[in-house]
Design an enzyme around this catalytic site. Structure first.
Site, PDB file in Angstrom:
ATOM      1  N   ASP A 137      41.678 -25.021 -25.250  1.00  0.00           N
ATOM      2  CA  ASP A 137      41.315 -25.686 -23.987  1.00  0.00           C
ATOM      3  C   ASP A 137      40.861 -24.583 -23.004  1.00  0.00           C
ATOM      4  O   ASP A 137      41.419 -23.713 -22.656  1.00  0.00           O
ATOM      5  CB  ASP A 137      42.731 -26.060 -23.153  1.00  0.00           C
ATOM      6  CG  ASP A 137      43.224 -27.340 -24.058  1.00  0.00           C
ATOM      7  OD1 ASP A 137      42.350 -28.354 -24.234  1.00  0.00           O
ATOM      8  OD2 ASP A 137      44.302 -27.101 -24.727  1.00  0.00           O
ATOM      9  N   HIS A 163      42.792 -26.403 -31.573  1.00  0.00           N
ATOM     10  CA  HIS A 163      42.241 -27.042 -30.092  1.00  0.00           C
ATOM     11  C   HIS A 163      42.243 -26.076 -29.068  1.00  0.00           C
ATOM     12  O   HIS A 163      43.529 -25.279 -28.871  1.00  0.00           O
ATOM     13  CB  HIS A 163      42.978 -28.288 -29.683  1.00  0.00           C
ATOM     14  CG  HIS A 163      42.588 -28.951 -28.952  1.00  0.00           C
ATOM     15  ND1 HIS A 163      41.671 -29.853 -28.531  1.00  0.00           N
ATOM     16  CD2 HIS A 163      43.058 -28.726 -27.209  1.00  0.00           C
ATOM     17  CE1 HIS A 163      41.382 -30.483 -27.469  1.00  0.00           C
ATOM     18  NE2 HIS A 163      42.367 -29.767 -26.560  1.00  0.00           N
ATOM     19  N   MET A 183      37.123 -28.363 -20.169  1.00  0.00           N
ATOM     20  CA  MET A 183      37.602 -29.102 -18.890  1.00  0.00           C
ATOM     21  C   MET A 183      37.019 -28.097 -17.627  1.00  0.00           C
ATOM     22  O   MET A 183      37.478 -27.494 -17.036  1.00  0.00           O
ATOM     23  CB  MET A 183      38.946 -29.240 -18.764  1.00  0.00           C
ATOM     24  CG  MET A 183      39.768 -30.125 -19.700  1.00  0.00           C
ATOM     25  SD  MET A 183      41.187 -29.835 -20.191  1.00  0.00           S
ATOM     26  CE  MET A 183      41.271 -28.544 -21.446  1.00  0.00           C
ATOM     27  N   HIS A 235      37.704 -27.928 -26.247  1.00  0.00           N
ATOM     28  CA  HIS A 235      37.761 -28.800 -25.319  1.00  0.00           C
ATOM     29  C   HIS A 235      37.453 -28.406 -23.819  1.00  0.00           C
ATOM     30  O   HIS A 235      38.149 -27.498 -23.337  1.00  0.00           O
ATOM     31  CB  HIS A 235      39.273 -29.555 -25.169  1.00  0.00           C
ATOM     32  CG  HIS A 235      39.466 -30.416 -24.510  1.00  0.00           C
ATOM     33  ND1 HIS A 235      40.976 -30.903 -23.946  1.00  0.00           N
ATOM     34  CD2 HIS A 235      38.674 -31.163 -23.543  1.00  0.00           C
ATOM     35  CE1 HIS A 235      40.738 -31.943 -22.902  1.00  0.00           C
ATOM     36  NE2 HIS A 235      39.363 -31.956 -22.624  1.00  0.00           N
ATOM     37  N   SER A 251      47.026 -27.301 -29.962  1.00  0.00           N
ATOM     38  CA  SER A 251      46.482 -26.743 -28.697  1.00  0.00           C
ATOM     39  C   SER A 251      46.968 -25.497 -28.497  1.00  0.00           C
ATOM     40  O   SER A 251      48.167 -25.197 -28.353  1.00  0.00           O
ATOM     41  CB  SER A 251      46.657 -27.603 -27.540  1.00  0.00           C
ATOM     42  OG  SER A 251      46.541 -26.928 -26.293  1.00  0.00           O
ATOM     43  N   ASP A 268      44.810 -36.517 -26.867  1.00  0.00           N
ATOM     44  CA  ASP A 268      45.217 -35.288 -26.267  1.00  0.00           C
ATOM     45  C   ASP A 268      46.043 -35.463 -25.057  1.00  0.00           C
ATOM     46  O   ASP A 268      45.518 -36.041 -24.082  1.00  0.00           O
ATOM     47  CB  ASP A 268      43.981 -34.370 -25.898  1.00  0.00           C
ATOM     48  CG  ASP A 268      44.267 -33.039 -25.530  1.00  0.00           C
ATOM     49  OD1 ASP A 268      45.316 -32.683 -25.693  1.00  0.00           O
ATOM     50  OD2 ASP A 268      43.409 -32.374 -25.012  1.00  0.00           O
ATOM     51  N   MET A 294      41.837 -38.976 -23.369  1.00  0.00           N
ATOM     52  CA  MET A 294      42.905 -38.125 -22.767  1.00  0.00           C
ATOM     53  C   MET A 294      44.131 -39.081 -22.369  1.00  0.00           C
ATOM     54  O   MET A 294      43.938 -40.104 -21.920  1.00  0.00           O
ATOM     55  CB  MET A 294      42.699 -37.433 -21.370  1.00  0.00           C
ATOM     56  CG  MET A 294      41.600 -36.034 -21.590  1.00  0.00           C
ATOM     57  SD  MET A 294      42.211 -34.932 -22.553  1.00  0.00           S
ATOM     58  CE  MET A 294      43.508 -34.165 -21.735  1.00  0.00           C
ATOM     59  N   MET A 305      39.276 -24.260 -19.375  1.00  0.00           N
ATOM     60  CA  MET A 305      39.445 -24.885 -17.954  1.00  0.00           C
ATOM     61  C   MET A 305      38.781 -23.935 -16.898  1.00  0.00           C
ATOM     62  O   MET A 305      39.126 -22.728 -16.820  1.00  0.00           O
ATOM     63  CB  MET A 305      41.087 -25.139 -17.576  1.00  0.00           C
ATOM     64  CG  MET A 305      41.722 -25.773 -18.484  1.00  0.00           C
ATOM     65  SD  MET A 305      43.434 -26.196 -18.145  1.00  0.00           S
ATOM     66  CE  MET A 305      44.044 -26.905 -19.331  1.00  0.00           C
TER      67      MET A 305
HETATM   68  C1  DX5 Z   1      45.739 -30.774 -21.345  1.00  0.00           C
HETATM   69  C2  DX5 Z   1      44.996 -30.061 -22.569  1.00  0.00           C
HETATM   70  C3  DX5 Z   1      45.715 -30.411 -23.598  1.00  0.00           C
HETATM   71  C4  DX5 Z   1      47.198 -29.590 -23.690  1.00  0.00           C
HETATM   72  C5  DX5 Z   1      48.072 -30.618 -24.565  1.00  0.00           C
HETATM   73  O1  DX5 Z   1      44.593 -30.818 -20.236  1.00  0.00           O
HETATM   74  O2  DX5 Z   1      43.813 -30.557 -22.697  1.00  0.00           O
HETATM   75  O3  DX5 Z   1      45.193 -29.936 -25.008  1.00  0.00           O
HETATM   76  O4  DX5 Z   1      47.180 -28.473 -24.221  1.00  0.00           O
HETATM   77  O5  DX5 Z   1      49.380 -29.970 -24.416  1.00  0.00           O
HETATM   78  P1  DX5 Z   1      50.561 -30.946 -24.847  1.00  0.00           P
HETATM   79  O6  DX5 Z   1      50.420 -31.279 -26.388  1.00  0.00           O
HETATM   80  O7  DX5 Z   1      51.799 -30.096 -24.451  1.00  0.00           O
HETATM   81  O8  DX5 Z   1      50.590 -32.194 -24.015  1.00  0.00           O
HETATM   82 ZN    ZN Z   2      42.787 -30.366 -24.805  1.00  0.00          ZN
END
Ligand code: DX5
Ligand code: ZN
Length: 221
Positions: A33, A31, A66, A64, A8, A173, A135, A35
């Site tokens: 993220d 990956h 969110m 991903h 990530s 994840d 998740m 948001m």
């Molecule tokens: C959290 C993200 C993850 C996050 C994982 O909402 O979707 O992808 O980056 O980070 P770690 O591996 O540090 O939990």
């Molecule tokens: Zn993620």
């Protein structure tokens, strides 16, 4: 299909994304993220950054989302160069239509479930998807502790995938590390997102291979 590791980028240095992508050249995916500060209480990056990162690396991007209203925004991430786009079922209005649209554009279509969202209501949707994301933390932040309460759902999801004879991937994840990857692999996950575990390691590529070896040894597949 085999074990896949997707570091990530959330845990990397956002001021040096191209360099950070090179530091994890052993990764199967990157990956990313996204948001929006509505679906989750955090704001990260969007289409222009994905577009820039896609040009800066040969590793395929696993986006991903969110975000609220993925029905409206997700296709733009395919246009930006993402190879896989995962939306959250809690936010999607028409997940079947959206998954079909993403696939028609040439991307893999993924659907994510928050820890409190069960898989069972979505059994009939599974053939529409290339990937199901369970998740293992509440989405929004990296570096959170792995939620063991999600492991039975990983196992039940694997059973549903096998029951229907589907070729889709099961991704986990959140809080995935050398301490937790084996229980995910044993329950049937095969795509592992890891942020802190990879980017906080002295040797990120070495950590990817350690995670891969642990998952392969514990995998039930
Ligand atoms: C959290 C993200 C993850 C996050 C994982 O909402 O979707 O992808 O980056 O980070 P770690 O591996 O540090 O939990
Ligand atoms: Zn993620």
């Amino acid at each position: 299909m085999g074990i896949q590791i997707s570091p990530s980028m959330l845990a990397s240095d956002f001021a040096n994304l191209a360099f950070e992508a090179q530091r994890v050249s052993n990764a199967d995916w990157l990956h990313v993220d996204v948001m929006d500060n509505h679906f989750v209480p955090n704001l990260t990056l969007g289409v222009p950054v994905v577009e820039a990162l896609a040009k800066a690396t040969d590793t395929p991007l696993d986006c991903h989302l969110m975000i609220e209203d993925p029905d409206r925004w997700a296709p733009a991430y395919v246009e930006a160069g993402a190879s896989s786009v995962t939306f959250h079922v809690e936010a999607a209005t028409a997940p079947v239509r959206l998954a079909r649209e993403l696939r028609a554009m040439g991307a893999k279509a993924g659907m994510g479930l928050r820890p409190a969202t069960p898989i069972e209501p979505y059994e009939d949707l599974l053939p529409e998807l290339d990937m199901l994301l369970v998740m293992t933390v509440e989405p929004g932040f990296g570096g959170q502790a792995f939620l063991d309460l999600c492991v039975p759902k990983i196992r039940r999801t694997r059973q549903l995938i096998d029951k229907h004879g589907l070729e889709m991937w099961l991704q986990v994840d959140g809080g995935v590390s050398l301490e937790t990857i084996e229980r995910c692999a044993e329950a049937g996950a095969e795509v592992f997102v890891a942020g802190s575990a990879v980017f906080r390691a002295d040797d990120p590529n070495g950590m990817i291979e350690k995670l891969r070896a642990s998952a392969e040894a514990a995998s039930c597949l």
